[in-house]
Design an enzyme around this catalytic site. Structure first.
Site, PDB file in Angstrom:
ATOM      1  N   CYS A  57      16.297 -22.079   7.323  1.00  0.00           N
ATOM      2  CA  CYS A  57      15.302 -21.618   8.300  1.00  0.00           C
ATOM      3  C   CYS A  57      15.971 -20.684   9.308  1.00  0.00           C
ATOM      4  O   CYS A  57      17.061 -20.962   9.804  1.00  0.00           O
ATOM      5  CB  CYS A  57      14.699 -22.826   9.019  1.00  0.00           C
ATOM      6  N   CYS A  68      16.686 -24.050  16.292  1.00  0.00           N
ATOM      7  CA  CYS A  68      16.401 -25.341  16.936  1.00  0.00           C
ATOM      8  C   CYS A  68      17.676 -26.202  16.894  1.00  0.00           C
ATOM      9  O   CYS A  68      18.179 -26.514  15.805  1.00  0.00           O
ATOM     10  CB  CYS A  68      15.252 -26.041  16.223  1.00  0.00           C
ATOM     11  N   CYS A  91      17.978 -29.366  14.632  1.00  0.00           N
ATOM     12  CA  CYS A  91      17.449 -29.388  13.263  1.00  0.00           C
ATOM     13  C   CYS A  91      18.491 -29.110  12.184  1.00  0.00           C
ATOM     14  O   CYS A  91      19.150 -28.070  12.185  1.00  0.00           O
ATOM     15  CB  CYS A  91      16.306 -28.381  13.139  1.00  0.00           C
ATOM     16  N   CYS A 131       2.142 -35.813   4.519  1.00  0.00           N
ATOM     17  CA  CYS A 131       2.496 -34.685   5.388  1.00  0.00           C
ATOM     18  C   CYS A 131       3.524 -33.795   4.695  1.00  0.00           C
ATOM     19  O   CYS A 131       4.619 -34.255   4.348  1.00  0.00           O
ATOM     20  CB  CYS A 131       3.056 -35.227   6.699  1.00  0.00           C
ATOM     21  N   CYS A 148      -1.685 -33.456   5.858  1.00  0.00           N
ATOM     22  CA  CYS A 148      -1.093 -32.848   7.047  1.00  0.00           C
ATOM     23  C   CYS A 148      -0.062 -31.841   6.561  1.00  0.00           C
ATOM     24  O   CYS A 148       0.578 -32.062   5.526  1.00  0.00           O
ATOM     25  CB  CYS A 148      -0.423 -33.927   7.897  1.00  0.00           C
ATOM     26  N   CYS A 154      -1.737 -32.399  15.353  1.00  0.00           N
ATOM     27  CA  CYS A 154      -0.668 -33.391  15.461  1.00  0.00           C
ATOM     28  C   CYS A 154       0.452 -32.680  16.204  1.00  0.00           C
ATOM     29  O   CYS A 154       1.085 -31.769  15.656  1.00  0.00           O
ATOM     30  CB  CYS A 154      -0.220 -33.812  14.063  1.00  0.00           C
ATOM     31  N   ARG A 162       2.457 -41.739  17.334  1.00  0.00           N
ATOM     32  CA  ARG A 162       3.286 -42.131  16.180  1.00  0.00           C
ATOM     33  C   ARG A 162       4.741 -42.312  16.598  1.00  0.00           C
ATOM     34  O   ARG A 162       5.332 -41.423  17.216  1.00  0.00           O
ATOM     35  CB  ARG A 162       3.197 -41.092  15.059  1.00  0.00           C
TER      36      ARG A 162
HETATM   37  N1  SAM Z   1       9.518 -25.510  10.680  1.00  0.00           N
HETATM   38  C1  SAM Z   1       8.349 -26.124  11.179  1.00  0.00           C
HETATM   39  C2  SAM Z   1       8.368 -26.312  12.674  1.00  0.00           C
HETATM   40  O1  SAM Z   1       9.420 -26.298  13.280  1.00  0.00           O
HETATM   41  O2  SAM Z   1       7.305 -26.505  13.231  1.00  0.00           O
HETATM   42  C3  SAM Z   1       8.033 -27.456  10.511  1.00  0.00           C
HETATM   43  C4  SAM Z   1       9.156 -28.409  10.176  1.00  0.00           C
HETATM   44  S1  SAM Z   1      10.107 -29.033  11.551  1.00  0.00           S
HETATM   45  C5  SAM Z   1      11.411 -29.875  10.740  1.00  0.00           C
HETATM   46  C6  SAM Z   1       9.051 -30.328  12.198  1.00  0.00           C
HETATM   47  C7  SAM Z   1       9.521 -31.074  13.407  1.00  0.00           C
HETATM   48  O3  SAM Z   1      10.522 -32.004  13.045  1.00  0.00           O
HETATM   49  C8  SAM Z   1      10.164 -30.292  14.533  1.00  0.00           C
HETATM   50  O4  SAM Z   1       9.231 -29.668  15.347  1.00  0.00           O
HETATM   51  C9  SAM Z   1      10.888 -31.381  15.296  1.00  0.00           C
HETATM   52  O5  SAM Z   1      10.055 -31.899  16.302  1.00  0.00           O
HETATM   53  C10 SAM Z   1      11.148 -32.448  14.220  1.00  0.00           C
HETATM   54  N2  SAM Z   1      12.595 -32.609  13.978  1.00  0.00           N
HETATM   55  C11 SAM Z   1      13.399 -31.771  13.299  1.00  0.00           C
HETATM   56  N3  SAM Z   1      14.675 -32.214  13.280  1.00  0.00           N
HETATM   57  C12 SAM Z   1      14.677 -33.390  13.961  1.00  0.00           C
HETATM   58  C13 SAM Z   1      15.694 -34.322  14.296  1.00  0.00           C
HETATM   59  N4  SAM Z   1      16.968 -34.139  13.946  1.00  0.00           N
HETATM   60  N5  SAM Z   1      15.358 -35.421  15.001  1.00  0.00           N
HETATM   61  C14 SAM Z   1      14.057 -35.608  15.382  1.00  0.00           C
HETATM   62  N6  SAM Z   1      13.059 -34.759  15.093  1.00  0.00           N
HETATM   63  C15 SAM Z   1      13.353 -33.653  14.396  1.00  0.00           C
HETATM   64  C1  DTB Z   2       7.320 -35.011  13.413  1.00  0.00           C
HETATM   65  O1  DTB Z   2       7.017 -34.986  14.625  1.00  0.00           O
HETATM   66  N1  DTB Z   2       8.345 -35.671  12.894  1.00  0.00           N
HETATM   67  C2  DTB Z   2       8.447 -35.429  11.475  1.00  0.00           C
HETATM   68  C3  DTB Z   2       7.179 -34.607  11.179  1.00  0.00           C
HETATM   69  N2  DTB Z   2       6.649 -34.365  12.475  1.00  0.00           N
HETATM   70  C4  DTB Z   2       7.268 -33.379  10.391  1.00  0.00           C
HETATM   71  C5  DTB Z   2       9.718 -34.756  11.077  1.00  0.00           C
HETATM   72  C6  DTB Z   2      10.951 -35.463  11.522  1.00  0.00           C
HETATM   73  C7  DTB Z   2      12.120 -34.751  10.928  1.00  0.00           C
HETATM   74  C8  DTB Z   2      13.396 -35.464  11.186  1.00  0.00           C
HETATM   75  C9  DTB Z   2      14.572 -34.735  10.646  1.00  0.00           C
HETATM   76  C10 DTB Z   2      14.580 -34.591   9.149  1.00  0.00           C
HETATM   77  O2  DTB Z   2      14.353 -35.578   8.405  1.00  0.00           O
HETATM   78  O3  DTB Z   2      14.869 -33.480   8.661  1.00  0.00           O
HETATM   79 FE1  SF4 Z   3      13.175 -24.309  11.323  1.00  0.00          FE
HETATM   80 FE2  SF4 Z   3      13.961 -26.790  11.793  1.00  0.00          FE
HETATM   81 FE3  SF4 Z   3      13.217 -25.255  13.815  1.00  0.00          FE
HETATM   82 FE4  SF4 Z   3      11.351 -26.104  12.020  1.00  0.00          FE
HETATM   83  S1  SF4 Z   3      12.530 -27.372  13.432  1.00  0.00           S
HETATM   84  S2  SF4 Z   3      11.574 -24.051  12.870  1.00  0.00           S
HETATM   85  S3  SF4 Z   3      12.611 -26.141  10.146  1.00  0.00           S
HETATM   86  S4  SF4 Z   3      14.998 -24.919  12.476  1.00  0.00           S
END
Ligand code: SAM
Ligand code: DTB
Ligand code: SF4
Length: 322
Positions: A60, A64, A67, A104, A135, A195, A267
């Site tokens: 990606c 973030c 992430c 989801c 979702c 959501c 949630r």
């Molecule tokens: N790329 C899209 C976005 O950012 O909206 C969708 C996927 S992204 C992985 C969805 C959500 O996962 C993020 O907005 C974040 O809140 C959550 N997330 C990602 N990495 C995480 C982590 N290490 N711990 C907790 N939540 C996480």
């Molecule tokens: C949300 O708030 N939590 C979920 C879902 N929406 C998409 C994602 C959590 C991702 C946690 C890190 C991972 O497993 O990559």
């Molecule tokens: Fe990309 Fe992860 Fe950020 Fe979603 S949360 S925009 S997958 S870097």
């Protein structure tokens, strides 16, 4: 208006200061108030179960800091292209058998292109035909893309505000808060339910957690679903090694969310793998009524069936049916 009525009446004019005063109430007062609101609307012994699938993993372009899927961090994650619809459908069938009522689909995109939205729309149609709620979380959407997903029958779109507007720049620099709010507005317009929530444990202050909740509670109507994630610390991401949050701050955040958005489903999302049963029990008592099932979230570990079955049994709780 009596005190009890005012607790139950949704309000859309929450300031960050008011939210901070609420989250800072004496612990037992906060929890008692949140649980009262919770049980007037929900059976506290029933939990909504969703299951996640990463339909497009890694690489990606966003930065973030939490992430594992950002191309900017070396987390050892193997990037994968968008899955074929048949594979997505097979995973949804497994999720349904495991007791999930919502499926989801998550994609590591900054913003999908129209072809990608059309492809996800096909998957949404097929998963919906199983009788599951759908979702998707695909990044930023245009108004037209949100409409395409609505036409495919998408029930919910997940797009998190993540933290307060003030702390946002410490976590992400490749987009701004207003970008997130714009996508939420497009989703709302399309008729797809929202959501949206955030992450705690990223080194933010209580003021920031209150600021996030105020932003969410200023959405009118409130988001139907509010995920509260506890940061999953992944080696290689900038937030790996962040000082751990006092777990009772997570409980306070959930309780305040429950009070500020009395009609929303809160949630208890990422982070359960590192939580004790007792902490999860407190979060559920404070007003969370939904979890992700399965041994995987998108790319990180989740407790899985054996541990969750034992937890639900200990709490005399069952999974909701559609
Ligand atoms: N790329 C899209 C976005 O950012 O909206 C969708 C996927 S992204 C992985 C969805 C959500 O996962 C993020 O907005 C974040 O809140 C959550 N997330 C990602 N990495 C995480 C982590 N290490 N711990 C907790 N939540 C996480
Ligand atoms: C949300 O708030 N939590 C979920 C879902 N929406 C998409 C994602 C959590 C991702 C946690 C890190 C991972 O497993 O990559
Ligand atoms: Fe990309 Fe992860 Fe950020 Fe979603 S949360 S925009 S997958 S870097």
């Amino acid at each position: 208006m009596t005190k009890t009525e005012s607790l139950h009446q949704p309000r859309y004019d929450w300031s960050a200061e008011e939210a901070e005063a609420l989250i800072s109430r004496p612990f037992h007062d906060l929890l008692a108030a949140a649980h009262e609101v919770h049980r007037t609307r929900n059976d506290p012994h029933v939990i909504e179960a969703a299951m996640l699938l990463s339909i497009k993993t890694g690489a990606c372009p966003e930065d973030c800091a939490y992430c594992p899927q950002s191309a900017k961090w070396n987390t050892g994650l193997k990037a994968e292209r968008l899955m074929p619809t048949s594979d997505i459908l097979a995973a949804a069938e497994r999720a349904q058998k495991a007791g999930a009522t919502r499926f989801c689909m998550g994609a590591a995109w900054r913003e999908p292109n129209d072809q990608q939205v059309a492809d996800v729309g096909d998957a949404v149609r097929e998963v919906g035909a199983l009788g599951m709620e759908t979702c998707a979380t695909l990044g930023m959407l245009t108004a037209e893309q949100a409409n395409t997903l609505a036409e495919a029958g998408l029930d919910y779109y997940n797009h998190n505000l993540d933290t307060s507007p003030e702390y946002y720049g410490e976590i992400i620099t490749t987009r701004v808060y207003q970008d997130r709010l714009d996508t939420l507005a497009h989703v709302r317009h399309s008729g797809v339910k929202l959501c949206t929530g955030g992450i705690v444990g990223m080194g933010e202050s209580r003021e920031d957690r209150a600021g996030l909740l105020a932003q969410l509670a200023q959405l009118d109507p409130h988001p139907e679903s509010v995920p509260i994630n506890l940061l999953v610390q992944v080696p290689g991401t900038p937030l790996f090694g962040t000082e751990k949050l006092d777990p009772l701050e997570l409980v306070r955040t959930i309780a305040a969310a429950r009070l500020m958005m009395p009609q929303s489903v809160v949630r208890l999302s990422a982070g359960r793998n590192e939580m004790t049963d007792e902490l999860q029990a407190l979060c559920l008592h404070a007003g969370a009524s939904s979890i992700f099932l399965g041994d995987r979230l998108l790319t990180t570990a989740n407790p899985g069936a054996t541990r969750d079955d034992a937890l639900l049994t200990r709490l005399d709780t069952s999974l909701a049916m559609l």
